[in-house]
Design a protein around this motif. Structure first.
Motif, PDB file in Angstrom:
ATOM      1  N   GLU A 168      -4.127  30.900  16.951  1.00 38.91           N
ATOM      2  CA  GLU A 168      -4.787  29.815  17.656  1.00 38.91           C
ATOM      3  C   GLU A 168      -5.656  30.386  18.772  1.00 38.91           C
ATOM      4  O   GLU A 168      -5.365  31.464  19.317  1.00 38.91           O
ATOM      5  N   PRO A 169      -6.733  29.695  19.155  1.00 41.94           N
ATOM      6  CA  PRO A 169      -7.557  30.193  20.262  1.00 41.94           C
ATOM      7  C   PRO A 169      -6.739  30.251  21.550  1.00 41.94           C
ATOM      8  O   PRO A 169      -5.898  29.384  21.802  1.00 41.94           O
ATOM      9  N   PRO A 170      -6.941  31.271  22.361  1.00 42.56           N
ATOM     10  CA  PRO A 170      -6.144  31.451  23.587  1.00 42.56           C
ATOM     11  C   PRO A 170      -6.481  30.391  24.638  1.00 42.56           C
ATOM     12  O   PRO A 170      -7.628  29.956  24.760  1.00 42.56           O
ATOM     13  N   LYS A 171      -5.477  30.028  25.414  1.00 39.44           N
ATOM     14  CA  LYS A 171      -5.670  29.053  26.482  1.00 39.44           C
ATOM     15  C   LYS A 171      -5.600  29.690  27.871  1.00 39.44           C
ATOM     16  O   LYS A 171      -6.019  29.084  28.850  1.00 39.44           O
ATOM     17  N   THR A 172      -5.036  30.888  27.964  1.00 38.85           N
ATOM     18  CA  THR A 172      -4.941  31.571  29.245  1.00 38.85           C
ATOM     19  C   THR A 172      -5.545  32.965  29.141  1.00 38.85           C
ATOM     20  O   THR A 172      -5.749  33.492  28.039  1.00 38.85           O
ATOM     21  N   LEU A 173      -5.806  33.568  30.292  1.00 38.25           N
ATOM     22  CA  LEU A 173      -6.386  34.907  30.300  1.00 38.25           C
ATOM     23  C   LEU A 173      -5.433  35.936  29.701  1.00 38.25           C
ATOM     24  O   LEU A 173      -5.874  36.856  29.006  1.00 38.25           O
ATOM     25  N   SER A 174      -4.144  35.785  29.940  1.00 39.92           N
ATOM     26  CA  SER A 174      -3.202  36.742  29.356  1.00 39.92           C
ATOM     27  C   SER A 174      -3.169  36.588  27.839  1.00 39.92           C
ATOM     28  O   SER A 174      -3.082  37.594  27.110  1.00 39.92           O
ATOM     29  N   GLU A 175      -3.263  35.366  27.350  1.00 39.38           N
ATOM     30  CA  GLU A 175      -3.316  35.154  25.901  1.00 39.38           C
ATOM     31  C   GLU A 175      -4.593  35.756  25.322  1.00 39.38           C
ATOM     32  O   GLU A 175      -4.581  36.342  24.231  1.00 39.38           O
ATOM     33  N   LEU A 176      -5.707  35.607  26.040  1.00 38.78           N
ATOM     34  CA  LEU A 176      -6.968  36.180  25.572  1.00 38.78           C
ATOM     35  C   LEU A 176      -6.883  37.702  25.515  1.00 38.78           C
ATOM     36  O   LEU A 176      -7.343  38.320  24.541  1.00 38.78           O
ATOM     37  N   ALA A 177      -6.287  38.314  26.523  1.00 37.27           N
ATOM     38  CA  ALA A 177      -6.153  39.774  26.527  1.00 37.27           C
ATOM     39  C   ALA A 177      -5.262  40.246  25.383  1.00 37.27           C
ATOM     40  O   ALA A 177      -5.605  41.197  24.659  1.00 37.27           O
ATOM     41  N   ASP A 178      -4.131  39.574  25.198  1.00 33.97           N
ATOM     42  CA  ASP A 178      -3.206  39.965  24.125  1.00 33.97           C
ATOM     43  C   ASP A 178      -3.850  39.818  22.753  1.00 33.97           C
ATOM     44  O   ASP A 178      -3.717  40.695  21.887  1.00 33.97           O
ATOM     45  N   LEU A 179      -4.562  38.711  22.557  1.00 36.36           N
ATOM     46  CA  LEU A 179      -5.191  38.466  21.263  1.00 36.36           C
ATOM     47  C   LEU A 179      -6.355  39.423  21.031  1.00 36.36           C
ATOM     48  O   LEU A 179      -6.599  39.872  19.900  1.00 36.36           O
ATOM     49  N   LEU A 295     -20.466  31.074   7.830  1.00 35.11           N
ATOM     50  CA  LEU A 295     -19.482  31.564   8.797  1.00 35.11           C
ATOM     51  C   LEU A 295     -18.421  30.494   9.075  1.00 35.11           C
ATOM     52  O   LEU A 295     -18.759  29.352   9.417  1.00 35.11           O
ATOM     53  N   GLU A 296     -17.169  30.844   8.897  1.00 36.28           N
ATOM     54  CA  GLU A 296     -16.077  29.936   9.226  1.00 36.28           C
ATOM     55  C   GLU A 296     -15.661  30.195  10.668  1.00 36.28           C
ATOM     56  O   GLU A 296     -15.113  31.249  10.988  1.00 36.28           O
ATOM     57  N   TYR A 297     -15.937  29.232  11.515  1.00 36.55           N
ATOM     58  CA  TYR A 297     -15.683  29.436  12.932  1.00 36.55           C
ATOM     59  C   TYR A 297     -15.158  28.157  13.573  1.00 36.55           C
ATOM     60  O   TYR A 297     -15.223  27.064  12.993  1.00 36.55           O
ATOM     61  N   GLY A 298     -14.636  28.294  14.757  1.00 37.85           N
ATOM     62  CA  GLY A 298     -14.182  27.159  15.535  1.00 37.85           C
ATOM     63  C   GLY A 298     -14.629  27.311  16.971  1.00 37.85           C
ATOM     64  O   GLY A 298     -15.112  28.378  17.388  1.00 37.85           O
ATOM     65  N   THR A 299     -14.476  26.253  17.754  1.00 31.05           N
ATOM     66  CA  THR A 299     -14.822  26.293  19.171  1.00 31.05           C
ATOM     67  C   THR A 299     -13.655  25.742  19.986  1.00 31.05           C
ATOM     68  O   THR A 299     -12.873  24.920  19.506  1.00 31.05           O
ATOM     69  N   ALA A 300     -13.559  26.194  21.220  1.00 28.92           N
ATOM     70  CA  ALA A 300     -12.480  25.771  22.106  1.00 28.92           C
ATOM     71  C   ALA A 300     -12.950  25.923  23.547  1.00 28.92           C
ATOM     72  O   ALA A 300     -13.928  26.630  23.821  1.00 28.92           O
ATOM     73  N   PRO A 301     -12.276  25.271  24.488  1.00 25.39           N
ATOM     74  CA  PRO A 301     -12.596  25.513  25.898  1.00 25.39           C
ATOM     75  C   PRO A 301     -12.307  26.955  26.285  1.00 25.39           C
ATOM     76  O   PRO A 301     -11.571  27.665  25.594  1.00 25.39           O
ATOM     77  N   LEU A 302     -12.873  27.386  27.381  1.00 24.03           N
ATOM     78  CA  LEU A 302     -12.617  28.733  27.880  1.00 24.03           C
ATOM     79  C   LEU A 302     -11.167  28.850  28.348  1.00 24.03           C
ATOM     80  O   LEU A 302     -10.615  27.911  28.920  1.00 24.03           O
ATOM     81  N   PRO A 303     -10.540  30.002  28.122  1.00 19.94           N
ATOM     82  CA  PRO A 303      -9.197  30.217  28.687  1.00 19.94           C
ATOM     83  C   PRO A 303      -9.247  30.163  30.215  1.00 19.94           C
ATOM     84  O   PRO A 303     -10.298  30.412  30.821  1.00 19.94           O
ATOM     85  N   VAL A 304      -8.125  29.866  30.825  1.00 20.79           N
ATOM     86  CA  VAL A 304      -8.061  29.768  32.281  1.00 20.79           C
ATOM     87  C   VAL A 304      -7.005  30.733  32.818  1.00 20.79           C
ATOM     88  O   VAL A 304      -6.195  31.275  32.058  1.00 20.79           O
ATOM     89  N   ALA A 305      -7.021  30.941  34.129  1.00 19.70           N
ATOM     90  CA  ALA A 305      -6.010  31.786  34.763  1.00 19.70           C
ATOM     91  C   ALA A 305      -4.620  31.254  34.434  1.00 19.70           C
ATOM     92  O   ALA A 305      -4.415  30.046  34.313  1.00 19.70           O
ATOM     93  N   ASP A 306      -3.675  32.158  34.308  1.00 22.03           N
ATOM     94  CA  ASP A 306      -2.329  31.780  33.871  1.00 22.03           C
ATOM     95  C   ASP A 306      -1.674  30.751  34.788  1.00 22.03           C
ATOM     96  O   ASP A 306      -0.858  29.952  34.335  1.00 22.03           O
ATOM     97  N   ASP A 307      -2.011  30.758  36.072  1.00 22.67           N
ATOM     98  CA  ASP A 307      -1.410  29.801  37.002  1.00 22.67           C
ATOM     99  C   ASP A 307      -2.255  28.542  37.184  1.00 22.67           C
ATOM    100  O   ASP A 307      -2.006  27.750  38.098  1.00 22.67           O
ATOM    101  N   GLN A 308      -3.252  28.348  36.296  1.00 27.13           N
ATOM    102  CA  GLN A 308      -4.122  27.169  36.390  1.00 27.13           C
ATOM    103  C   GLN A 308      -4.169  26.409  35.068  1.00 27.13           C
ATOM    104  O   GLN A 308      -5.204  25.879  34.663  1.00 27.13           O
ATOM    105  N   ALA A 309      -3.044  26.323  34.396  1.00 25.08           N
ATOM    106  CA  ALA A 309      -3.007  25.711  33.062  1.00 25.08           C
ATOM    107  C   ALA A 309      -3.552  24.289  33.059  1.00 25.08           C
ATOM    108  O   ALA A 309      -4.144  23.840  32.064  1.00 25.08           O
TER     109      ALA A 309
END
Length: 440
Positions: A168-179, A295-309
């Motif tokens: 799934e698309p990441p929602k936080t910066l830590s998720e974005l880094a891990d992915l 191209l098979e693609y999706g869009t999502a909001p930008l991830p946010v800081a982990d303490d700003q969910a």
């Protein structure tokens, strides 16, 4: 629409308009007559692509039906510097459009465009209920609303569904880094074959003006001085970017980035499957449809800081602006065109459907005539999100952005090693510049 081009234009504008304040024409009484004398007005705009010009022709045809006595003579591919020169030379167009929200403070301060508040009042238009709140921050300065929004740009996250491998698309910066680490593929020699995400500020739309919203960062204090060094959000963002950059290796990232094609061409690396996730504007949907339809693609909001969910769903907002230059010869007819292009729901929807920018009024966002495929809907939702933000109009807008990005490049490349000192240096440069220009 294409912000990188807009910034360079605004840089030239700042030099031209720094000391060009003049007397504005008073707003005329707005008439509601149905049988006016024929009039031809000059309309300058920056659009040039075939689909953009066709969309404008369709919108202007609708205007002609509503105001048959007004003929619009449109001139394409106009830059801000040409508008300024025409105003200073006493021969401005009646209506002018700009891609450059960075120029708004100078437009208002120097009187290049007229204050539209009297026109709005005469037409009984309540901008506070017609537009999302964020619009006010980039359409007015010093108490003057000298431009109106006409379509908006909204930034989100694009992701390649094949390369995401079911994630799934990441929602936080830590998720974005891990992915990013999980999806990155390297060649046998350690060079990058596919990047999960490009973290450096030099990657296309990764400039701090777009990424700052992920951490809720502030640019200025209420008095216009820089808040970059005192707002801990910037340190959070730049530390996160540096850690992910170091994981790749800055030199390897730069080598990979420099292998990419032009951002605005079919060679864009996201469209070619070289990058799994990328920050981009809503217009990329139309470019993918034209250049990479499979191209098979999706869009999502930008991830946010982990303490700003709670802020997830927000994004950066900018857009096209339009107004009546000082000295316009046919102000009443000019206002009718400005009002039509910025408040008429059908006109905005026609333009949005054709060039896939976000319509800039709340009613247009809800129009059943608006094409709302899931990937575009993401950007409509971001635009309407109350946590979305913009860069407030500032007389040194371009300088402030360039100063921060230059400092960020020095930091992420390793040339600067003390982040606190880097950010303090940004504050000093911005504030010193403000002292020089405040009295102009």
């Amino acid at each position: 629409m294409k912000r990188l081009l807009a910034i360079s234009t605004a840089a030239g504008l700042a030099l031209v308009t720094a000391c060009t304040a003049g007397t504005e024409n008073p707003a005329p009484a707005i008439k509601s007559a149905t049988a006016n004398d024929p009039v031809t007005i000059e309309f300058w705009h920056g659009f040039s692509a075939d689909n953009e010009l066709k969309a404008f022709e369709d919108s202007l045809a609708g205007f002609k039906q509503k105001f048959p006595w007004i003929t619009v003579k449109a001139t394409k591919a106009i830059q801000d510097s040409q508008i300024v020169q025409a105003v200073r030379g006493g021969n401005p167009p009646d209506v002018a459009l700009s891609f450059t929200t960075d120029s708004v403070a100078e437009f208002c301060k120097a009187g290049i465009f007229q204050d539209l508040n009297p026109y709005l009042a005469a037409s009984k238009i309540d901008a506070a209920t017609l537009f999302p709140k964020v619009i006010a921050e980039y359409t007015q300065y010093g108490g003057k609303r000298c431009v109106m929004p006409m379509l908006a740009d909204t930034y989100g996250l694009y992701y390649n569904k094949k390369l995401m491998k079911g994630n799934e698309p990441p929602k936080t910066l830590s998720e974005l880094a891990d992915l990013t680490k999980k999806l990155t593929v390297k060649n046998t020699d350690g060079t990058i074959k596919v990047a999960g995400f490009m973290p450096t500020s030099q990657m296309y739309e990764n400039a701090p003006i777009h990424t700052g919203v992920m951490v809720g960062a502030k640019w200025t204090n209420p008095d216009g001085t820089s808040a970059i060094g005192s707002d801990p959000a910037w340190k959070t963002l730049m530390t996160w970017q540096k850690e992910l950059t170091d994981w790749f290796g800055y030199d390897k990232l730069e080598k990979f980035r420099k292998s990419f094609g032009d951002e605005w061409s079919a060679e864009n690396p996201f469209q070619q499957g070289k990058v799994a996730m990328a920050i981009d504007g809503e217009w990329r949907n139309a470019m993918i449809a034209a250049d990479a339809p499979d191209l098979e693609y999706g869009t999502a909001p930008l991830p946010v800081a982990d303490d700003q969910a709670a802020r997830y769903g927000a994004g950066f907002i900018a857009g096209t602006v339009i107004g009546i230059p000082r000295g316009a010869k046919h102000q009443e007819a000019a206002w009718e065109l400005v009002k039509y292009l910025t408040t008429d729901t059908d006109a905005l929807v026609t333009l949005s459907n054709a060039i896939r920018n976000v319509p800039s009024t709340l009613p247009a966002l809800q129009s059943p005539k608006l094409n709302k495929d899931p990937n575009f809907q993401t950007f409509l939702d971001i635009f309407a999100n109350p946590n979305s933000s913009t860069l407030p109009a500032h007389i040194n807008s371009v300088f402030n952005q360039q100063t921060l990005q230059e400092a960020q490049i020095a930091w992420e490349s390793g040339r600067a090693t003390d982040l606190d000192a880097v950010l303090a240096g940004v504050d000093k440069k911005i504030d010193d510049k403000l002292k020089l220009t405040a009295g102009d």
